[in-house]
Design an enzyme around this catalytic site. Structure first.
Site, PDB file in Angstrom:
ATOM      1  N   GLY A  47       0.813  -1.200   0.000  1.00 51.75           N
ATOM      2  CA  GLY A  47       0.000   0.000   0.000  1.00 51.75           C
ATOM      3  C   GLY A  47       0.849   1.253   0.000  1.00 51.75           C
ATOM      4  O   GLY A  47       2.086   1.205   0.048  1.00 51.75           O
TER       5      GLY A  47
ATOM      6  N   ASP B 241       6.941  -2.888  17.260  1.00 50.72           N
ATOM      7  CA  ASP B 241       7.645  -2.415  16.060  1.00 50.72           C
ATOM      8  C   ASP B 241       8.026  -0.942  16.217  1.00 50.72           C
ATOM      9  O   ASP B 241       7.761  -0.117  15.350  1.00 50.72           O
ATOM     10  CB  ASP B 241       6.781  -2.627  14.825  1.00 50.72           C
ATOM     11  CG  ASP B 241       7.582  -2.454  13.530  1.00 50.72           C
ATOM     12  OD1 ASP B 241       8.824  -2.509  13.607  1.00 50.72           O
ATOM     13  OD2 ASP B 241       6.985  -2.249  12.474  1.00 50.72           O
TER      14      ASP B 241
END
Length: 1505
Positions: free
Chosen positions: A554, A684
């Site tokens: 994306g 993350d």
């Protein structure tokens, strides 16, 4: 070069991790590896790592590793290379592989970093005139254009000269003129022009496609790969090659190369191959077939004419053909054309003669062009002599040509004034080669009429073969013109093409005419595009702007609101590029963002979803990310983990000032603290996921890898450079500790400008270097955050409370404001706890303990008011650490025993505020010691207010907790831990801090004095214990007599005092009603304080003890008055005997009950057997009767008649048995039964006496008509009701009924079946649609039947099943359909659902707000439910029950419209017959029809239209 390293740096940080032992077996893998290769973790563990790569890499890997163990040469260790991966399904895809050696616990291991290469191929569709009609999204990254800019342009705009000039003429000549299609279905290397004007080489494949008679061209463009791998045998036959790189690099497919010789690609290797093993065949390439014939005839004539020449000269590669697929090798004249021709070689050794070093050779493309490569040959392990060839493209071909000319003695380069090298004139050998090539082209061409045309064709072929040199010269000439003109704006394509055409026109006048024609055509085709306007793409109310970032599946674009011009970030995720796990991760990110609302976390605005993409609308952060913030001056010499030349620390940017570092790091930690507070771990955290708004405040993004923490996981998430050691090694982890490690990496990079770890080995062992310039507090914080042992790693609250942040005024203020005014946390509802809460209390110091005992045991009339108000508050305590509500409700407690640290401040303040009440109670007790009777009365009155102790207390006492000594770690019994005090100090407001410190200091002094007093008292008590033993026995006898005369009410007393790090708890036990407590009135007040009254019948082996914090010796022995311990033990033994006797009696009673139950069960079994035998006999009799009766039809069972019928009871039992069988019947059998029942209804009504029969259409349906008719029966209107039923079913007597795919009743068209019985037959034209195509469990709904099993839960077998049907298309006007539950319909009206146009209310969804005892039919936006309504008749006083349909909108995006008006969400709206419903923006309308409105369907449909 820096840009390239930077891109590689970002790619390498997002790779998958595989841990391998020294024998090549996989030890652990991460989640991304499983997704990449299609395996599970269990399938990959303890498997050879070769399972992940295909041939030839499978054999090559073992050879490299074995060579490394023997020689120590690092061929693949600490290097990154592009290879191919093998999926579980057999598919092959390109990957980037990096292998690093680590040593863990003195064992050699290898960490493999695997990264999937994103497909960056450019796909362009053009029409027959070359006009671009489509291109994919990779066009922007490859050549700089957007799809909107290229739409409508001619493809020649992407080509440099002379290709752009000749493309239009080529299309006209070949396609429209019926020429030769020599450029189709062949991979060619051609130059392409970037939007900025830079020309570079690409690999292109053009194919022709036809759709509905329209011809189009499809071009696949990509940058040629730089590396290829082959496996050959000793004869040079290709046995294996990589799948993805051979065709774009050499023009041949894998199928074409397998089985052929390597001399096809590298003619120089044909010298070392035994020529006798090769066969001469023709080429399958149409372009080279005539060339093969010409060269072969030439070589044969030369060999026959001169024997000396054939023996002395080396055979040319043109004479070497390939056996198998008829592919000929490219032409070459002599050995002088190759750069590194060996002077001598041994034919017997063959390929082995080239082992041991890297050579530079020329490789031939299928289109005739050639390019230099570096060739390395290694011998593979095994009995068969197999070799691996690794071919790498030379980065700068002209440097290689320079070396070649120096070694070969011809050619060279010159330099201009700027010092740059330019190509000179070709040497004589190159001219000879070009002339012979032209001669072969002329022999192949049959049209030699026009010499000018032949010359033009030869020039074009030269430019095609030397495309790399021409592209470089064009790019340098163009850059030279730009520097001379010094224009800031780039030139237009038309001007550059015209200037190039003028320079070329001087050499060829024929080319000038052709180029002018093509340029005019191209300009004509580009004219509509220049004047056209492209409307920007819209997402909701936002227009899409520039691209902010890109991901694997994306992009992130800038969105601008149409009216307010507000800018937001729109994250676009394309579903076609996402796997199922990635789509699940996306949904998880949305769910987590809904829970997070914090000033330092990027806010989620909205989520839109389409069929092909999902749009996540978020706040736009204008300040960029942290990576670019620390890299203000650009990265120089960037090196990343697993890079080939690793050796230094990774440079991230410039170090930030300490104040700026504190501000950024504090905001990041506060955002992560909010996540951890909600049990969410980010997993993350890195520079790219930390953004800044316009005021440079931190905004944390990308929660795609987040998960609910505090549950052990083994999945590997995040970026390897920021990953904790437990993630790299595949060890279970919770989540928050992984975030702390990543925060430590970020903090290190902010203050040093570098990443802390050099390689993976240092990450696992936690080896990093702290510069001495860093402050000591900061060094301590970094060390504690980057601790390998996760149990000793700091948590997020310890990080915020560290001195490096707490000493800074700005950071401490920011932390206090954020923690005190943090947004409310929505806790998930906990299940109700049915167990009783055990009473506990917090005891701050020993004085309050003794005072509390005295207040409980010696209440008098003066302190009755205080104790009545505060008795429950004193004694009502809670041991549930997680119950926040109870902690908040006990703020007024004098002593509050709770383990919740956040409420200890209020408890201490409450203790301080209530000291006066305690002192007053003490004084009152001192003044009223002589009033023993009053004390006992007060205790009896107050005992009713004291709640019963929980079962948990009794269980703890029965386990003899007095035998358990306190833990040696809890040295401070009455003193709170320093961490707890510091936590209290931080949470208090500024006015309370000084008060708390004073109270704490005073409390410590009291505790020290009390400990000394207790030690002295304990020593004295041990000395006098033996002397008073006899006195205790006498007093015990007196006490027993006193117990019989005076019965005391049950009281609470402390049985154990437990100390921990935060508070001191006192567990209280309540005596049983039959127990008695004695009070020694002769004792003084001080003795009563030191010796609290304890009931004698307490199941304890020794009295409770409080251990000293220094030597673990008892401080004070609690016992009753002067009673000795031996007598108490005797009482305990007596009570144990009584308990044993009671247990024996209970066992005897249980045995008797079991015997009675067994007898009852036996009797029931006998009765059941008798009933079964009777039923079997009846069934046998019925079967005999059925066999004798020829007209008997078993499938036509008569339904229940009226109660007036003589066979009512018999038919009722039959119906009951049939419904029991329905649980085991299939859906088709049930449909047959329902259809047969409808037929029997009509037959039964027409037969027999009509005046005696009252027909009920269905035993399970309770429609509106039946309700109305039953009410009329109560009002003596049975005659009119029966007449209406007769008229209706006379009319519908011969009518057919449809249930799903079955049809019931007689057919008027079938004359042969008139005399046959009415049976169930399947409709031939039934075609289920939608979800009914697959008859799965998702097509069924369930409603509750109200039946529960033995455990009190609803039985799954008793649930009522619902199924929705769709009518046949041929029966739309008059078809009658209803939501038909199979049983449990006694309270439901018959509601028919009629399909107006094309479908019926969509799919069913589970909705918690719908009553579970009513069926529902739902769509994508709304749901229809049935609700019971009661209405009283004012005349008769009777109550009527109505079942009415209602519609509820589910807060959908587009809304629901009823009769043209939008209804409010989450509210009931009553539906009436013929109401029209529209869901959202759909154009379909739905009509709800009841039984009364079905007959006039055709006329009503016309009116509705």
């Amino acid at each position: 070069m820096n840009t390239h390293n930077n891109n590689y740096q970002q790619r390498s940080m997002d790779s998958a991790i595989v841990t391998i032992n020294d024998k090549g077996y996989i030890q652990s893998v991460d989640r991304k590896t499983c997704e990449l290769f299609g395996y599970t973790i269990e399938e990959l563990q303890l498997q050879k790592v070769n399972i992940l790569v295909p041939s030839p890499y499978k054999e090559q890997h073992d050879t490299y590793m074995q060579s490394y163990f023997e020689t120590g040469v690092r061929k693949i260790i600490d290097k990154s290379r592009v290879v191919e991966g093998l999926h579980k399904d057999g598919s092959v895809f390109p990957i980037t592989l990096s292998v690093t050696e680590v040593r863990i616990w003195n064992k050699r291991m290898f960490i493999g970093s695997i990264e999937s290469i994103i497909d960056k191929r450019l796909i362009i569709y053009t029409d027959v005139h070359g006009i671009i009609t489509y291109c994919n999204r990779n066009v922007e990254e490859l050549i700089g254009y957007t799809p909107a800019e290229l739409f409508g342009k001619n493809v020649s705009a992407l080509m440099p000269s002379p290709h752009a000039k000749s493309h239009s003429e080529y299309i006209e000549k070949n396609y429209h003129g019926g020429g030769l299609w020599k450029m189709l279905n062949r991979v060619r290397n051609l130059p392409i022009k970037h939007k900025s004007g830079v020309v570079f080489l690409v690999s292109i494949l053009v194919t022709k496609i036809s759709t509905d008679g329209i011809d189009m061209f499809k071009a696949i463009i990509q940058t040629p790969p730089k590396e290829a791998v082959f496996t050959i045998n000793g004869d040079g036959i290709i046995k294996a090659c990589n799948f993805n790189f051979t065709e774009p690099m050499f023009g041949y497919t894998q199928k074409d190369l397998l089985g052929n010789t390597i001399g096809l690609l590298i003619p120089e290797m044909s010298k070392i191959i035994d020529n006798t093993s090769l066969n001469l065949t023709d080429s399958h390439d149409p372009q080279l077939q005539q060339q093969q014939q010409t060269t072969t005839t030439t070589t044969t004539t030369t060999t026959t004419t001169s024997t000396t020449s054939t023996t002395t000269s080396t055979p040319t590669p043109a004479s070497i053909a390939v056996s198998g697929n008829n592919i000929s090798s490219p032409p070459i004249d002599s050995p002088l054309t190759t750069p590194s021709t060996p002077t001598t070689f041994n034919h017997s050794r063959g390929v082995e003669s080239w082992l041991g070093r890297t050579r530079k050779v020329d490789v031939w493309h299928r289109d005739g062009s050639r390019f230099p490569v570096n060739l390395e040959i290694i011998k593979l392990q095994g009995e068969n002599s197999m070799f691996s060839l690794q071919i790498k493209k030379v980065e700068n071909p002209r440097v290689y040509g320079k070396d070649k000319d120096k070694n070969g003695g011809g050619g060279g380069t010159t330099e201009n004034k700027d010092g740059k090298q330019l190509d000179t004139i070709k040497e004589s050998k190159e001219h000879r080669h070009s002339k012979e090539k032209k001669k072969r082209k002329k022999d192949r061409d049959h049209n030699n009429n026009n010499n000018n045309n032949n010359n033009n064709n030869n020039n074009n072929n030269e430019q095609t073969s030397d495309s790399s040199d021409s592209s470089d010269s064009d790019s340098e000439s163009r850059s030279k013109k730009k520097r001379s003109s010094k224009k800031k704006s780039r030139r237009d394509d038309s001007s550059s093409d015209s200037s190039d055409s003028e320079t070329e026109s001087s050499s060829s006048p024929h080319k000038k005419n052709r180029s002018s024609n093509s340029s005019s055509n191209s300009s004509h085709s580009n004219a509509p595009h220049e004047s056209s306007y492209y409307q920007p793409e819209m997402i909701g109310e936002y227009t899409l702007g520039k691209t902010l970032g890109r991901g694997n599946y994306g992009v992130v674009k800038l969105g601008t609101h149409i009216n307010t011009k507000e800018e937001i970030a729109i994250k676009i995720l394309y579903k076609e590029q996402m796997t199922e796990s990635e789509f699940t991760r996306c949904k998880r990110e949305i769910e987590i963002l809904k829970q997070l609302y914090h000033p330092f976390i990027n806010k989620l605005l909205n989520v839109l979803e389409k069929d092909d993409a999902m749009f996540i609308l978020m706040d736009y952060c204008q300040g960029g990310d942290l990576f670019h913030y620390v890299n203000k001056f650009g990265l120089k010499g960037v090196k990343m983990v697993n890079s080939p030349d690793i050796g230094d620390q990774v440079l991230m940017g410039v170090p930030l000032p300490e104040d700026d570092t504190k501000r950024i790091f504090t905001q990041i930690c506060l955002g992560i603290a909010h996540c951890h507070k909600l049990n969410i771990a980010h997993r993350d955290i890195k520079h790219k996921n930390i953004l800044f708004d316009n005021q440079m405040n931190v905004k944390i993004i990308d929660f795609g890898l987040s998960n609910w923490s505090y549950q052990e996981k083994m999945s590997f998430c995040g970026t390897p450079a920021y990953a904790a050691p437990e993630m790299l090694l595949g060890i279970n982890y919770n989540g928050p500790e992984v975030d702390i490690w990543s925060l430590g990496v970020i903090l290190y990079s902010l203050v040093t400008g570098k990443l802390p770890f050099i390689n993976v080995t240092d990450m696992i062992v936690g080896k990093f270097i702290l510069p001495p310039s860093i402050p000591l507090d900061l060094q301590d914080l970094i060390k504690k955050m980057l601790t390998v042992d996760r149990e000793h790693r700091l948590n997020i609250m310890n990080v915020l409370n560290h001195p490096w942040l707490s000493k800074d005024p700005a950071s401490s203020t920011l932390i206090s404001q954020n923690l005190l005014h943090s947004p409310p946390v929505v806790h998930q509802p906990q299940p109700p706890q049915h167990q009783k809460i055990q009473p506990t209390s917090i005891i701050p110091n020993f004085n309050e303990v003794e005072t509390l005992k005295n207040n409980i045991l010696n209440n008098n009339n003066n302190n009755n008011n205080n104790n009545n108000n505060n008795n429950n508050n004193i004694l009502n305590s809670n041991n549930n650490n997680n119950n926040n509500n109870n902690n908040n409700s006990n703020n007024n407690n004098i002593i509050n025993n709770s383990n919740n640290n956040s409420n200890n401040n209020n408890n201490i303040n409450n203790n301080i505020n209530n000291n006066n009440n305690v002192n007053n109670n003490v004084n009152n007790n001192k003044n009223n010691n002589n009033n023993n009777n009053n004390n006992s009365n007060n205790n009896s009155n107050n005992g009713n207010n004291i709640p019963n102790s929980s079962n948990n207390t009794n269980s703890i006492i029965n386990n003899n907790l007095y035998n358990q000594s306190l833990s040696p770690q809890n040295n401070n019994i009455y003193q709170h831990s320093p961490q707890h005090q510091q936590h209290q100090h931080q949470q208090q407001h500024s006015p309370q801090q000084q008060q708390h410190q004073q109270h704490q200091h005073h409390q410590q002094q009291q505790q020290q004095l009390q400990q000394q007093h207790h030690q002295q008292h304990h020593q004295q008590h041990q000395q006098h214990q033996q002397q008073h033993q006899q006195q205790h026995q006498q007093q015990h006898q007196q006490h027993q007599q006193h117990q019989q005369s005076h019965q005391q009410p049950p009281v609470y007393f402390p049985t154990q005092i437990i100390s921990d790090d935060f508070n001191l708890t006192s567990q209280l036990q309540r005596t049983q009603p039959n127990q008695q407590v004695s009070f020694d009135t002769n004792q003084s007040y001080q003795q009563q304080l030191q010796q609290p009254q304890i009931p004698h019948q307490v199941l304890m082996q020794q009295p409770p003890q409080i251990l000293s914090h220094s030597n673990n010796q008892p401080i004070n022995n609690y016992y009753v008055g002067q009673q000795p311990i031996q007598q108490i033990q005797q009482l305990q033994q007596q009570q144990q005997l009584q308990q044993q006797q009671q247990q024996q009696q209970q066992q005897q009673q249980q045995q008797q009950q079991q015997q009675q139950q067994q007898q009852q069960q036996q009797q029931q079994q006998q009765q059941q057997q008798q009933q079964q035998q009777q039923q079997q006999q009846q069934q046998q009799q019925q079967q005999q009767q059925q066999q004798n009766d020829p007209n008997f039809q078993p499938h036509l069972r008569r339904i229940k008649m009226s109660k007036r019928d003589n066979s009512y009871n018999k038919r009722k039992s039959e119906d009951g048995d049939s419904y029991k069988k329905r649980d085991n019947q299939s859906y088709d059998d049930i449909l047959k039964d329902e259809g047969n029942k409808r037929l029997r209804e009509l037959q039964t009504y027409s037969e027999g006496d009509k005046s005696r029969q009252h027909y009920n259409r269905d035993s399970n349906d309770n429609s509106r008509d039946n309700n109305r008719y039953n009410n009329r029966d109560n009002n003596n209107n049975n005659n009119s009701n029966n007449n209406r039923e007769r008229d209706r079913y006379k009319k519908n007597k011969n009518e057919n009924f449809d249930y799903g795919k079955y049809k019931f009743g007689k057919s008027n068209e079938d004359e042969e079946n008139k005399d046959k019985p009415n049976i169930v037959r399947e409709k031939p034209d039934f075609k289920p649609s939608g979800s009914l195509k697959n008859d799965s469990s998702s097509n069924y709904g369930t409603i509750s039947s109200g039946r529960n099993n033995n455990n009190g839960e609803e039985d799954e077998e008793n649930k009522i099943k619902l199924k929705w049907h769709e009518p046949a298309e041929a029966k739309l006007p008059t078809e009658k359909w209803m939501l038909y539950p199979f049983k449990g319909k006694d309270q439901l009206d018959t509601i028919y659902l009629h399909r107006k146009k094309s479908f019926l209310f969509g799919r069913n969804r589970d909705i918690a707000d719908i009553p579970i005892d009513h069926p529902s039919c739902s769509s994508q936006h709304a749901v229809i439910v049935f609700r019971i309504r009661k209405k009283e008749n004012p005349n008769t006083g009777s109550i009527k029950t109505f079942i009415l349909p209602y519609i509820i909108d589910l807060e959908s995006t587009n809304g629901t419209f009823l009769k043209g008006e939008k209804i409010e969400p989450a509210k009931y709206f009553e539906l009436r017959p013929k109401d029209k419903i529209t869901f959202g923006t759909s154009t379909r309308e739905y009509i709800l029809l009841c039984e009364d409105s079905i007959e006039g369907d055709e006329s009503e449909e016309e009116d509705s239209d």
